[in-house]
Design a protein around this motif. Structure first.
Motif, short mmCIF file in Angstrom:
data_model
loop_
_atom_site.label_atom_id
_atom_site.label_comp_id
_atom_site.label_asym_id
_atom_site.label_seq_id
_atom_site.Cartn_x
_atom_site.Cartn_y
_atom_site.Cartn_z
N SER A 1 -19.20 31.46 -69.63
CA SER A 1 -19.17 31.88 -68.22
C SER A 1 -18.71 30.77 -67.29
O SER A 1 -18.35 31.03 -66.14
N ASN A 2 -18.72 29.51 -67.77
CA ASN A 2 -18.31 28.39 -66.91
C ASN A 2 -17.59 27.36 -67.77
O ASN A 2 -18.22 26.60 -68.50
N THR A 3 -16.27 27.36 -67.71
CA THR A 3 -15.49 26.44 -68.54
C THR A 3 -15.20 25.11 -67.85
O THR A 3 -14.59 24.23 -68.44
N THR A 4 -15.66 24.96 -66.60
CA THR A 4 -15.40 23.70 -65.90
C THR A 4 -16.21 22.55 -66.48
O THR A 4 -15.88 21.38 -66.24
N ASN A 5 -17.27 22.87 -67.22
CA ASN A 5 -18.09 21.81 -67.81
C ASN A 5 -17.88 21.68 -69.32
O ASN A 5 -18.73 21.15 -70.03
#
Length: 605
Positions: free
Chosen positions: A378-382
Motif C-alpha cells: 500500500s506504500n512503496t515510498t518506504n
C-alpha cells in the motif's frame, strides 16, 4: 477386411491427418490404387515404411504379381497367424489428408481365380497438446503465464508434424494480459493471435496459433500472459480446445486460482552510523526490514547490490521479531534473499563491506524490499533506503594536513625532496612578503609554478581565492604540464565553478558570497606534473586574486585500542622510512583507560 471381388472403398476423416500410414496384408494378385484429398490441394504420394518381397509399388498403386496363393513369412493376419500373399505399410504424403479411396482392381492374371480378399488399417502419428498456468495461484489483477506444449515423439520413422494449429477458449473471467506471445524456438515460425484469427490484444478471451512445425523429438512451447480480476478457480481443460488436424491431441487440464490480494506495507531502513568513510577501511550497515501489515507476507524479496567498485562483503540476518523468519542466515557479497514477515514483524541484516583503497567520491549503498506475488504494497515510498558517506577529508591541522608552500620566486615542497620556481606576468602590482607574494592586486595575470622535477599530481593541491562580483565575467584558466589533463582536476570545496578545459568562474547562483574561492586537487593516478599555469581574463582592476599552493604528503600512523584491558604494545618500525629519508623509530603505545585509542605521531611515508 475387403471382399474378394473388385471394390472401391473410401475413408472420410473427421479431421485431416498429417502423414497417415496405410497397413495392408493378404493382398493377392491385384492392383490396389490409392487416392484421396489433401487440404493443400497437392497430389497424394506413397512412401514405403515396410513391405515383404512380393509387394511392388508403382506410383500410387500396390501390385502383387504372384500368380497363386502361397504363404510368406514376415506378415501376420488379424489373428496373429502367418498371412498369405503381399503385405506392407506405406505413408501417404501430400499434406494433411481429409479423405482416402482404395480401388482394388482385382483382375487376376491368366489362370488365376478372382479371389482377392485383403485386410487394411490406417494409423497416424500423434502429438499431445498440454497447457499449464504458472504460477497457478495469483492475486486478483496479477498475471500468470499460460504455456501450451506440443511434443512430437522421437519414434521409428517419425516425421516433422506441419502445419499444426490450435485454438484455446479461455475460461470465462480469464483474459489476456498482454498483446505479445513467446515461443521456445522449437515451433517453426508460428503465428499467434486470438481464436478468431485476429491479432492478440489485451482483454482477448481466446488464443489461436497456426503454422506450427515440430520436428521428431522436439517440444514446442507457446506462452501468453493472462489475468483475472475476479476471485475464484478457473479450469482450462481439453474441451476448451480445438485443433486443425487429428494428429494434435488436446490432453491435460490446468487450473488458475485467483485470490484476494494481500494488503501489506513493507518498509526498509539502512544506516552505517557514520557520514564519512576512509578508503581501505570497512563500514558496517544495519538494515531493518519490517511489515507494517495488516496481512502477513511470505517471501518478501530483499536486495542490496554492492556499490560500484566494492567486491568484498558479508552479511547476516537476525534480530527477528513478531515471528519473522530469515530466508537465509548469512551470505557473502550482495544481499539477495527473502524473509517471511507476519504483520508487525521485522528482521535485521548486518552488512559489512571492505572499501577499496582506491575508492573516491561518495559511497552510496541502497537496499530494497519488494512484496511477493499475491501481495499489494500500500506504500512503496518506504521500500528503498540509501546511506551515503563522503570520503574522509584530510586532517586540517597537525602533521598530516596539507602543507602550505611559502610564496616566493623559488619555493620548497617539503617534506618532499622537490621544489620549484615561479613565473608571474600581468599589468599592475603583485603582493609582497612571504604570505602574499602570489596575490595579484587587480587586473589580469598569468602565474606559473614550475617544478624542479616531475611530481605526482595527487601530492599537490592549490587554491584560487576571492573573485568578487565586480568581475562577473572573470575567468581563471588552469593549464597543466607533464601529461596530466584538466579532466583530472577535482574541486574539493568552495563556491567557484570548474568547467570544461579547466576554466574556473564565479557561481552566479550564489549571491551571499561577495568573494568566491575554491580548492582543487587531482584524482589518484593522474600522472606527474612539471608545471601548473593560471591565466586570468576579465578580472576588474580592483579585484585582488589569491593563488596558493599546498603539498599533500602521505602519512602513516599506528593506533591501538584496548577494549577490555590496559597495557602497552611496541611496534617495530625499522622497515619504515619517511619521505625525506629519515628512519622511523620503533613506537610504544600504552593504553591507560579501556576503550581509549592511543596513536603514534604521523610520519610522512
Amino acid at each position: 477386411m475387403e471382399p474378394n471381388d473388385r471394390v472401391v472403398s473410401s475413408l472420410s476423416l473427421s479431421k485431416p491427418i498429417i502423414a497417415p500410414i496405410l497397413h495392408v496384408w493378404n493382398l493377392g494378385p491385384s492392383r490396389l490404387t490409392i487416392g484421396g484429398t489433401s487440404t493443400t490441394g497437392s497430389a497424394i504420394g506413397l512412401q514405403v515404411v515396410a513391405r515383404n518381397s512380393t509387394m511392388d509399388i508403382s506410383g500410387t498403386t500396390l501390385n502383387n504379381q504372384v500368380l497363386q496363393d502361397v504363404g510368406f513369412t514376415g506378415c501376420l493376419d488379424s489373428t496373429g497367424a502367418t498371412a498369405h500373399e503381399s503385405c506392407g505399410s506405406v505413408r501417404l504424403t501430400g499434406g494433411p489428408i481429409s479423405a482416402l479411396t482404395f480401388d482394388n482392381n482385382a483382375i487376376p492374371p491368366s489362370a488365376s481365380a478372382n479371389r482377392d480378399g485383403w485386410w487394411w488399417t490406417v494409423s497416424f502419428p500423434t502429438a499431445p497438446l498440454t497447457k499449464q498456468f504458472s504460477p497457478a495461484t495469483i492475486a486478483a489483477g496479477e498475471t500468470s503465464q499460460l504455456t501450451f506444449s506440443i511434443t512430437n515423439p522421437n519414434e521409428t520413422a517419425s516425421v516433422t508434424l506441419t502445419p499444426l494449429a490450435f485454438t484455446d477458449n479461455l475460461p470465462a473471467g480469464v483474459t489476456l494480459a498482454s498483446a505479445t506471445a513467446t515461443n521456445n524456438g522449437s515451433c517453426g515460425s508460428p503465428t499467434v493471435g486470438n481464436g478468431a484469427g485476429g491479432a492478440l490484444a489485451v482483454g482477448a478471451t481466446s488464443v489461436g496459433a497456426t503454422n506450427i512445425s515440430v520436428v521428431p523429438g522436439a517440444t514446442c512451447t507457446i506462452t501468453v500472459d493472462v489475468t483475472s480480476t475476479v476471485v475464484g478457480s478457473y479450469t482450462n481443460d481439453a474441451t476448451n480446445m480445438s485443433t486443425s488436424v487429428g494428429n494434435l491431441v488436446p490432453g491435460s487440464s490446468t487450473t488458475l486460482t485467483v485470490t484476494e490480494p494481500l494488503d501489506v506495507d513493507l518498509s526498509i531502513t539502512k544506516d552505517d552510523g557514520v557520514t564519512t568513510y576512509t578508503p581501505g577501511l570497512d563500514t558496517t550497515y544495519t538494515i531493518v526490514v519490517s511489515n507494517i501489515g495488516p496481512d502477513d507476507v511470505t517471501g518478501a524479496q530483499i536486495t542490496d547490490p554492492l556499490p560500484m567498485g566494492v567486491t568484498q562483503a558479508n552479511w547476516t540476518c537476525g534480530g527477528a521479531t513478531g515471528g519473522a523468519v530469515c530466508g537465509a542466515p548469512s551470505g557473502t557479497g550482495a544481499i539477495d534473499t527473502t524473509a517471511d514477515l507476519p504483520s508487525g514483524a521485522s528482521v535485521t541484516y548486518t552488512l559489512g563491506i571492505g572499501i577499496p583503497g582506491s575508492y573516491s567520491g561518495s559511497l552510496t549503498n541502497t537496499a530494497t524490499v519488494t512484496a511477493p506475488d499475491g501481495a499489494t504494497d500500500s506504500n512503496t515510498t518506504n521500500n528503498t533506503a540509501s546511506d551515503t558517506d563522503t570520503m574522509e577529508a584530510p586532517p586540517v591541522s597537525g602533521a598530516c594536513s596539507p602543507r602550505e608552500v611559502a610564496p616566493g620566486a623559488a619555493f620548497s615542497l617539503a617534506p618532499f625532496a622537490n621544489g620549484g620556481s615561479v613565473v608571474k606576468t600581468g599589468t599592475g602590482a603583485w603582493g609582497t612578503g612571504t604570505t602574499s607574494e602570489w596575490y595579484k592586486l587587480g587586473g589580469n595575470y598569468t602565474l606559473q609554478w614550475n617544478f624542479t622535477q616531475p611530481i605526482p599530481a595527487e601530492w599537490l593541491q592549490f587554491m584560487l581565492i576571492d573573485i568578487d562580483p565586480i568581475s562577473p565575467n572573470g575567468t581563471l584558466t588552469i593549464e597543466l604540464g607533464g601529461g596530466v589533463s584538466t579532466g583530472q582536476i577535482v574541486k574539493i570545496d568552495g563556491d567557484l565553478l570548474l568547467g570544461a578545459g579547466g576554466v574556473v568562474r564565479r557561481n552566479g547562483a550564489i549571491t551571499d558570497d561577495p568573494g568566491q574561492s575554491a580548492t582543487f586537487r587531482f584524482a589518484p593516478g593522474s600522472g606527474t606534473l612539471t608545471w601548473i599555469r593560471i591565466t586570468s581574463a576579465n578580472i576588474a582592476a580592483s579585484d585582488n586574486i589569491g593563488n596558493r599552493l599546498q603539498a599533500r604528503p602521505s602519512c602513516l600512523t599506528v593506533q591501538k585500542i584496548s577494549e577490555g584491558d590496559t597495557g602497552s604494545f611496541e611496534f617495530d618500525m625499522t622497515n619504515v622510512v619517511q619521505a625525506d629519508g629519515t628512519a622511523v623509530p620503533s613506537t610504544t603505545l600504552t593504553t591507560t583507560a579501556e576503550g581509549t585509542p592511543v596513536s603514534s605521531p604521523a610520519y610522512n611515508a
